[in-house]
Scaffold this motif. Structure first.
Motif, PDB file in Angstrom:
ATOM      1  N   ASP A 174      25.897  74.314  64.395  1.00  0.00           N
ATOM      2  CA  ASP A 174      27.328  74.608  64.405  1.00  0.00           C
ATOM      3  C   ASP A 174      27.943  74.303  65.767  1.00  0.00           C
ATOM      4  O   ASP A 174      29.027  73.725  65.856  1.00  0.00           O
ATOM      5  N   GLU A 175      27.244  74.671  66.817  1.00  0.00           N
ATOM      6  CA  GLU A 175      27.727  74.412  68.176  1.00  0.00           C
ATOM      7  C   GLU A 175      27.844  72.913  68.433  1.00  0.00           C
ATOM      8  O   GLU A 175      28.833  72.437  68.996  1.00  0.00           O
ATOM      9  N   GLN A 176      26.854  72.154  67.999  1.00  0.00           N
ATOM     10  CA  GLN A 176      26.878  70.704  68.198  1.00  0.00           C
ATOM     11  C   GLN A 176      28.009  70.063  67.407  1.00  0.00           C
ATOM     12  O   GLN A 176      28.658  69.139  67.881  1.00  0.00           O
ATOM     13  N   GLN A 179      30.872  71.475  66.597  1.00  0.00           N
ATOM     14  CA  GLN A 179      32.128  71.809  67.264  1.00  0.00           C
ATOM     15  C   GLN A 179      32.358  70.912  68.471  1.00  0.00           C
ATOM     16  O   GLN A 179      33.471  70.470  68.728  1.00  0.00           O
ATOM     17  N   GLU A 180      31.313  70.623  69.227  1.00  0.00           N
ATOM     18  CA  GLU A 180      31.430  69.767  70.405  1.00  0.00           C
ATOM     19  C   GLU A 180      31.786  68.334  70.003  1.00  0.00           C
ATOM     20  O   GLU A 180      32.584  67.676  70.677  1.00  0.00           O
ATOM     21  N   SER A 181      31.214  67.844  68.908  1.00  0.00           N
ATOM     22  CA  SER A 181      31.460  66.449  68.517  1.00  0.00           C
ATOM     23  C   SER A 181      32.811  66.266  67.835  1.00  0.00           C
ATOM     24  O   SER A 181      33.316  65.159  67.772  1.00  0.00           O
ATOM     25  N   HIS A 182      33.435  67.344  67.335  1.00  0.00           N
ATOM     26  CA  HIS A 182      34.728  67.243  66.673  1.00  0.00           C
ATOM     27  C   HIS A 182      35.864  67.770  67.536  1.00  0.00           C
ATOM     28  O   HIS A 182      36.954  67.982  67.061  1.00  0.00           O
ATOM     29  N   GLY A 183      35.606  67.955  68.802  1.00  0.00           N
ATOM     30  CA  GLY A 183      36.622  68.451  69.717  1.00  0.00           C
ATOM     31  C   GLY A 183      37.699  67.413  69.972  1.00  0.00           C
ATOM     32  O   GLY A 183      37.651  66.295  69.460  1.00  0.00           O
ATOM     33  N   PRO A 184      38.718  67.756  70.765  1.00  0.00           N
ATOM     34  CA  PRO A 184      39.808  66.820  71.065  1.00  0.00           C
ATOM     35  C   PRO A 184      39.305  65.582  71.810  1.00  0.00           C
ATOM     36  O   PRO A 184      38.422  65.661  72.650  1.00  0.00           O
TER      37      PRO A 184
END
Length: 64
Positions: free
Chosen positions: A54-56, A58-63
């Protein structure tokens, strides 16, 4: 200062211990796991893996 193993007066040569024996006793305690630092990790390995994924995501779909 007193030796943390036997409470005798420390020897500068083995500080903070009083002797080589007490220094070795302390080392043995570290090596066999008698001393441990508590960790705050998930109990379930699968839960930990899901949290990491989940953390990964979120990081890859960030702005961008």
């Amino acid at each position: 200062m007193s030796c943390p193993i036997c409470a005798k007066v420390t020897d500068p040569k083995y500080r903070p211990f009083c002797s080589r024996r007490c220094a070795d006793v302390d080392l043995g305690r570290w090596l066999n796991g008698s001393y441990a630092v508590p960790a705050e990790t998930p109990e379930d390995l699968e839960e930990a893996a899901d949290a990491l994924l989940d953390e990964q995501r979120q990081e890859s779909h960030g702005p961008h």
